[in-house]
Design an enzyme around this catalytic site. Sequence first.
Site, PDB file in Angstrom:
ATOM      1  CD1 TRP A  40      -1.098   2.396   2.155  1.00  0.00           C
ATOM      2  CD2 TRP A  40      -2.917   1.650   1.066  1.00  0.00           C
ATOM      3  NE1 TRP A  40      -2.047   3.401   2.166  1.00  0.00           N
ATOM      4  CE2 TRP A  40      -3.169   2.965   1.505  1.00  0.00           C
ATOM      5  CE3 TRP A  40      -3.930   0.973   0.357  1.00  0.00           C
ATOM      6  CZ2 TRP A  40      -4.376   3.624   1.276  1.00  0.00           C
ATOM      7  CZ3 TRP A  40      -5.127   1.626   0.124  1.00  0.00           C
ATOM      8  CH2 TRP A  40      -5.346   2.936   0.576  1.00  0.00           C
ATOM      9  CG  ASN A  42      -1.801   6.862   2.374  1.00  0.00           C
ATOM     10  OD1 ASN A  42      -1.334   5.851   2.851  1.00  0.00           O
ATOM     11  ND2 ASN A  42      -2.060   7.912   3.119  1.00  0.00           N
ATOM     12  CG  ASP A  43      -1.373  11.267   2.287  1.00  0.00           C
ATOM     13  OD1 ASP A  43      -2.253  10.547   1.796  1.00  0.00           O
ATOM     14  OD2 ASP A  43      -1.508  11.855   3.385  1.00  0.00           O
ATOM     15  CD1 TRP A  67      -3.795   4.454   5.060  1.00  0.00           C
ATOM     16  CD2 TRP A  67      -4.449   3.600   7.019  1.00  0.00           C
ATOM     17  NE1 TRP A  67      -3.475   5.361   6.046  1.00  0.00           N
ATOM     18  CE2 TRP A  67      -3.870   4.866   7.255  1.00  0.00           C
ATOM     19  CE3 TRP A  67      -4.928   2.872   8.112  1.00  0.00           C
ATOM     20  CZ2 TRP A  67      -3.768   5.418   8.527  1.00  0.00           C
ATOM     21  CZ3 TRP A  67      -4.818   3.424   9.383  1.00  0.00           C
ATOM     22  CH2 TRP A  67      -4.248   4.693   9.578  1.00  0.00           C
ATOM     23  CG  PHE A 103      -0.555   9.643  10.331  1.00  0.00           C
ATOM     24  CD1 PHE A 103      -0.296   8.281  10.311  1.00  0.00           C
ATOM     25  CD2 PHE A 103      -1.863  10.055  10.642  1.00  0.00           C
ATOM     26  CE1 PHE A 103      -1.299   7.347  10.574  1.00  0.00           C
ATOM     27  CE2 PHE A 103      -2.869   9.136  10.899  1.00  0.00           C
ATOM     28  CZ  PHE A 103      -2.592   7.784  10.880  1.00  0.00           C
ATOM     29  NE  ARG A 159      -5.261  13.325   9.619  1.00  0.00           N
ATOM     30  CZ  ARG A 159      -6.467  13.273  10.169  1.00  0.00           C
ATOM     31  NH1 ARG A 159      -6.607  13.385  11.475  1.00  0.00           N
ATOM     32  NH2 ARG A 159      -7.542  13.116   9.420  1.00  0.00           N
TER      33      ARG A 159
HETATM   34  C1  FRU Z   1      -4.468  11.825   4.065  1.00  0.00           C
HETATM   35  C2  FRU Z   1      -4.141  11.237   5.424  1.00  0.00           C
HETATM   36  C3  FRU Z   1      -3.389  12.216   6.301  1.00  0.00           C
HETATM   37  C4  FRU Z   1      -2.630  11.317   7.227  1.00  0.00           C
HETATM   38  C5  FRU Z   1      -2.286  10.157   6.324  1.00  0.00           C
HETATM   39  C6  FRU Z   1      -2.255   8.831   7.017  1.00  0.00           C
HETATM   40  O1  FRU Z   1      -4.689  10.844   3.106  1.00  0.00           O
HETATM   41  O2  FRU Z   1      -5.319  10.792   6.071  1.00  0.00           O
HETATM   42  O3  FRU Z   1      -4.219  13.138   6.972  1.00  0.00           O
HETATM   43  O4  FRU Z   1      -1.496  11.919   7.732  1.00  0.00           O
HETATM   44  O5  FRU Z   1      -3.268  10.126   5.306  1.00  0.00           O
HETATM   45  O6  FRU Z   1      -1.815   7.828   6.157  1.00  0.00           O
END
Ligand code: FRU
Length: 461
Positions: A40, A42-43, A67, A103, A159
């Site tokens: 996985w 993400n950001d 996730w 995060f 965050r």
């Molecule tokens: C955005 C988010 C952030 C967080 C991260 C966790 O997609 O929810 O706010 O830091 O992903 O993976």
Amino acid sequence: MEAVHKNLIAKANAAVTAAQSAVSDDPLRPKYHFTAPAHWMNDPNGPVYYKGAYHLFYQHNPYGPDWGNMSWGHAVSKDLVHWKHLPIALTPTLGTVDKDGVFSGSCVIYDNVPTIIYTGVQPEVQCIAHSYDDLTTWIKYEGNPVISIPPRKDLTGFRDPFVWREGAHWYMLIGSGIKDVGGAALLYKSGDLIRWTYLHPFCTGFGKIWECPLFFPLGDKYILIVSPESTVQYSIGEYIDHKFYPESWQALDLGESDAFYAPNVLPDSNNRCILWGWIKGGGKPGYPWNGLLTLPRILSINSTGSLMQAPAPELKILRESAYSFSDIKLLSTAEYLLPNIRSGCWEIKIKLHLSQADKFGICWGCINDPDDELMIVYDSTHKKLMISPLAKSYSLTDLKSQIIFHVFFDQSVYEIFIDYRICITGRYYPKKIQNHRLALNLFGSAALIQSLQFWELKSIN
Ligand code: FRU
């Protein structure tokens, strides 16, 4: 603690390496977009240009295609196109403030020391980590967290620190929301990245929470971008007394938040502002990966003050088997087959005059199988862009009669740039992977194609 983190990183890297071969032959896995080696992601996090190379970090679960176990993956590139995966930078350490996740956040260079500022969870606190070997390994600061308590009690989140230098100080936005007010970006200030003073809400507005706030100058304007758990929004606005006053809010990319979310930006050495967004979704069921990044986009402001997004010119090195035409008149309702596009990796750029045409479309699909084709159709009468079979329809009311469509397709992901002002990102999963063809369609009267170019694109792996 440092040794513990080192062992956890080794374990996390081993888990990713073990899954790598299992994803490589997925026919729906993009070939020229950035993906994690497996599992996985993400950001995009903390992009930074350092000693002649682009470094990109990203939210990553080293242990599976969903996730969880949020860590910072890491890759480096000299050309913005080809990426070398590096060891995971940060991963949760049991018994500490980031035990439940590392995060999103930023990376800056302070006194020649690369420093990551991230959110540790749970609860959400702000932490830092340093690298003393050119970003290869990261040591979490012993005094973490550097911010342990939110500045007020009525917040919906705390965050995703976004840090920049201004004069002799560091400033930081934290993604948040204020109950009964709405999404918020909170502003802090520091001289050393360790001791932070809370100043005030930098900007507040719609939604419940603003994740991953980004703030930067562009031309002679200022931009704030927020991810409000729905379509990412940006505003061009005024920056006065360390507060941001938005003009209007607009979608940064019309693809929904599962197609484009939590972007990040990097001012590079050429004074350009480069943006990547996270695109969700995996490939064929059973292949253990999920998530990728958009192509790098260059942001600018045009002469009428609008935000422009264009694919980075560096991507041109991927082009092969080019075809181009100019000044072609398409007549009445017809399909025009473009020669020799067989692969699922292509780019097409069309400059078109549409005053008389009713609908103009680009179709990519399987020969003889109308159920297996992606159609991107612009209806100039109703000023709508439709994407089938995804049942998506976008109202594009301010297009002129001369339009540039620049479309990228990569196995199962598309990115559409219209006049470099409108972007639409999404996923389309073809049923078959062979016998494809690319065609132009006209439904209606006539259209003048002023220029058309298309290319098959090489894999970056
Ligand atoms: C955005 C988010 C952030 C967080 C991260 C966790 O997609 O929810 O706010 O830091 O992903 O993976």
